[in-house]
Design an enzyme around this catalytic site. Structure first.
Site, PDB file in Angstrom:
ATOM      1  N   ARG A   1     -39.420  71.146  41.464  1.00  0.00           N
ATOM      2  CA  ARG A   1     -39.708  70.184  40.394  1.00  0.00           C
ATOM      3  C   ARG A   1     -40.652  70.744  39.336  1.00  0.00           C
ATOM      4  NH1 ARG A   1     -40.610  66.115  45.234  1.00  0.00           N
ATOM      5  NH2 ARG A   1     -41.532  68.090  45.854  1.00  0.00           N
TER       6      ARG A   1
ATOM      7  N   LYS B   1      -2.463  86.196  42.598  1.00  0.00           N
ATOM      8  CA  LYS B   1      -2.242  87.645  42.733  1.00  0.00           C
ATOM      9  C   LYS B   1      -1.231  88.001  43.816  1.00  0.00           C
ATOM     10  CE  LYS B   1      -6.375  89.252  40.436  1.00  0.00           C
ATOM     11  NZ  LYS B   1      -7.377  90.323  40.331  1.00  0.00           N
TER      12      LYS B   1
ATOM     13  N   GLN C   1     -17.854  80.392  41.554  1.00  0.00           N
ATOM     14  CA  GLN C   1     -17.985  81.106  42.815  1.00  0.00           C
ATOM     15  C   GLN C   1     -16.974  80.572  43.849  1.00  0.00           C
ATOM     16  OE1 GLN C   1     -21.283  79.824  41.572  1.00  0.00           O
ATOM     17  NE2 GLN C   1     -21.617  81.690  40.453  1.00  0.00           N
TER      18      GLN C   1
ATOM     19  N   GLY D   1     -17.977  84.478  36.101  1.00  0.00           N
ATOM     20  CA  GLY D   1     -17.170  84.848  34.947  1.00  0.00           C
ATOM     21  C   GLY D   1     -15.719  84.511  35.196  1.00  0.00           C
ATOM     22  N   HIS D   2     -15.126  83.721  34.314  1.00  0.00           N
ATOM     23  CA  HIS D   2     -13.720  83.346  34.460  1.00  0.00           C
ATOM     24  C   HIS D   2     -12.901  84.050  33.389  1.00  0.00           C
ATOM     25  CE1 HIS D   2     -14.801  79.375  36.721  1.00  0.00           C
ATOM     26  NE2 HIS D   2     -14.996  80.466  37.429  1.00  0.00           N
ATOM     27  N   THR D   3     -11.938  84.865  33.813  1.00  0.00           N
ATOM     28  CA  THR D   3     -11.125  85.660  32.904  1.00  0.00           C
ATOM     29  C   THR D   3      -9.819  84.942  32.610  1.00  0.00           C
ATOM     30  OG1 THR D   3     -12.070  87.693  33.819  1.00  0.00           O
ATOM     31  CG2 THR D   3     -10.044  87.910  32.535  1.00  0.00           C
TER      32      THR D   3
ATOM     33  N   ASP E   1     -14.176  84.841  42.546  1.00  0.00           N
ATOM     34  CA  ASP E   1     -13.257  85.793  41.914  1.00  0.00           C
ATOM     35  C   ASP E   1     -11.804  85.541  42.321  1.00  0.00           C
ATOM     36  OD1 ASP E   1     -15.510  87.253  40.840  1.00  0.00           O
ATOM     37  OD2 ASP E   1     -15.739  88.163  42.816  1.00  0.00           O
TER      38      ASP E   1
ATOM     39  N   LYS F   1      -9.818  81.297  39.521  1.00  0.00           N
ATOM     40  CA  LYS F   1      -9.945  79.873  39.174  1.00  0.00           C
ATOM     41  C   LYS F   1      -9.797  79.638  37.676  1.00  0.00           C
ATOM     42  CE  LYS F   1     -13.986  79.644  41.043  1.00  0.00           C
ATOM     43  NZ  LYS F   1     -14.007  81.009  41.627  1.00  0.00           N
TER      44      LYS F   1
END
Length: 432
Positions: free
Chosen positions: A144, A331, A224, A40-42, A13, A16
């Site tokens: 496997r 940020k 991540q 999740g990439h915003t 978070d 990235k």
């Protein structure tokens, strides 16, 4: 041109997606190399917000090729939905704009059911997974007995694989009080999704290696963060894959000599989602202020993120693991208006000072952070585009980070929009 890896240096978070989106303008190809739809990439471009889970963040650039590498676990249902939504927005318009590795492991419906059943059974000891079936999928990969994308297009072959897997799996499901999985139902659910994905499937390793051979700029996108790495993170409160920059090689099918630079992404403070130790956590009004000002709610789950001061001990550990050549701090604008800022510069464990992240989770839960304090700034920085124009206190904050870590801060994000970024160095320029 060169190969550049962008990876998270905290618990995920970190922003990235935005950084990959910006650097994609300088690249020819963007490759996602690990993780799954649990990430999740915003992205925010022209006041339009887009959240991607599997398609690389470079998708906002219509002339870039996006690649989902073999290290990614693919949920066909989520990926088809994402592709349809992107196409509706005029993206992925070219037939070759997205390539999915035929070697990707597939998140099957039963993986998500098993994931949820296990978390429920753990009660208060649950890890806090996203319930997207990633862990069980990776277990099947290691054992496997997994299903790969290349297995989806031959119904007879898929049925044989499912029959071989479901005997043991259904015994496990019975243990958790769940209904048995029926192979026919699984095939009926997966077949139409597989046909929609089939035009995008190919040999992504060869695609990426060819681009590098042609001296094209290739951007490798991680998911991540390092502290969620299955080997080096805060185990067992981690994800199910290797999240380090080195995983780009195995997850995309390239040799380590093809990577020229590694950009670690960190917030100007810390957050994490779910359970697990968090030495710098602020369980007070300041933590709540950061959560609200930074919009700290998960892009995948919507869960509120825990917030804390920037932990330089942990950040030095992760940037070293990644082999970072540069850092991006995101940020920074969220810190505006805070009178004093703290950063963690050491830990105390049972009365002894330590300067690294212990492997034993019980020890990490006991550490007490050692803080340095810096002056904050009141000036708005979201409109600043040059490093030298930042307030003196903000520059001092950045310089302390650089000094402690021993690597430069090459990018500074001062807001969610693409233009709200100070790029101090182009990572695609090879070092002389």
């Amino acid at each position: 041109m060169s190969g550049v890896v962008v990876v998270g240096a905290q618990w995920g978070d970190e922003g990235k997606g935005k950084i990959v989106d910006i650097l994609a303008e300088l690249a020819d190809m963007v490759v996602r190399f690990q993780g799954g739809a649990n990430a999740g990439h915003t992205l925010v471009v022209d006041n339009r917000e887009l959240i991607t889970h599997l398609v690389p963040s470079g998708v906002m650039h219509k002339n870039k090729k996006c690649v989902i590498g073999n290290g990614v676990v693919v949920d066909p249902q989520i990926l088809v939905k994402e592709i349809d939504e992107l196409k509706a927005q005029g993206l992925l318009s070219r037939p070759d704009s997205l390539v999915i590795s035929s070697r990707c492991q597939v998140v099957m419906p039963y993986h998500k059911k098993l994931d949820a059943a296990r978390e429920k059974a753990k009660g208060s000891d649950k890890i806090g997974t996203t319930l997207r079936g990633i862990g069980p999928t990776m277990e099947d990969k290691a054992a496997r007995v997994g299903i790969r994308v290349c297995d989806l297009f031959d119904t007879k072959h898929l049925a044989e694989l499912l029959d071989a897997r479901l005997g043991e799996l259904n015994a496990i499901m019975q243990h958790y009080g769940q209904q048995p999985i029926d192979a026919t139902n699984v095939i009926d659910d997966i077949r139409p999704l597989a046909q929609k994905l089939k035009p995008f499937v190919g040999d992504t390793g060869a695609t990426v290696r060819t681009a590098l051979d042609q001296r094209r700029g290739v951007l490798f996108e991680g998911a991540q963060g390092a502290l969620l790495d299955i080997d080096h993170g805060t185990y067992p409160f981690v994800t199910s894959s290797n999240t380090l920059a080195g995983a780009a090689c195995a997850g995309a099918g390239v040799g380590p000599g093809r990577i020229d630079s590694v950009i670690g992404v960190s917030k100007a403070y810390c957050t994490r989602v779910g359970a697990g130790p968090f030495p710098s956590e602020m369980a007070d009004d300041r933590g709540e202020r950061l959560r609200e000002a930074g919009g700290e709610f998960g892009a995948t789950t919507g869960r509120p993120r825990r917030c804390g001061w920037l932990d330089l001990v942990a950040l030095r550990y992760t940037t070293s693991l990644h082999g970072c050549t540069g850092l991006c701090l995101t940020k920074m604008d969220v810190l505006t208006g805070m009178d004093k800022l703290k950063v963690v510069v050491g830990y105390q464990l049972d009365g002894q000072e330590i300067n690294t992240v212990p492997a034993d989770i019980r020890e990490l839960q006991r550490v007490q952070p050692i803080f340095d304090e810096l002056d904050g700034w009141d000036e708005a920085i979201d409109g600043i585009r040059e490093y030298d124009s930042l307030p003196a206190a903000a520059k001092k904050y950045l310089m302390m980070v650089e000094s402690f870590l021993g690597i430069p801060v090459d990018l500074v994000s001062v807001g969610p929009a693409r233009v709200q970024t100070i790029l101090r160095k182009n990572p695609f320029h090879r070092a002389k």
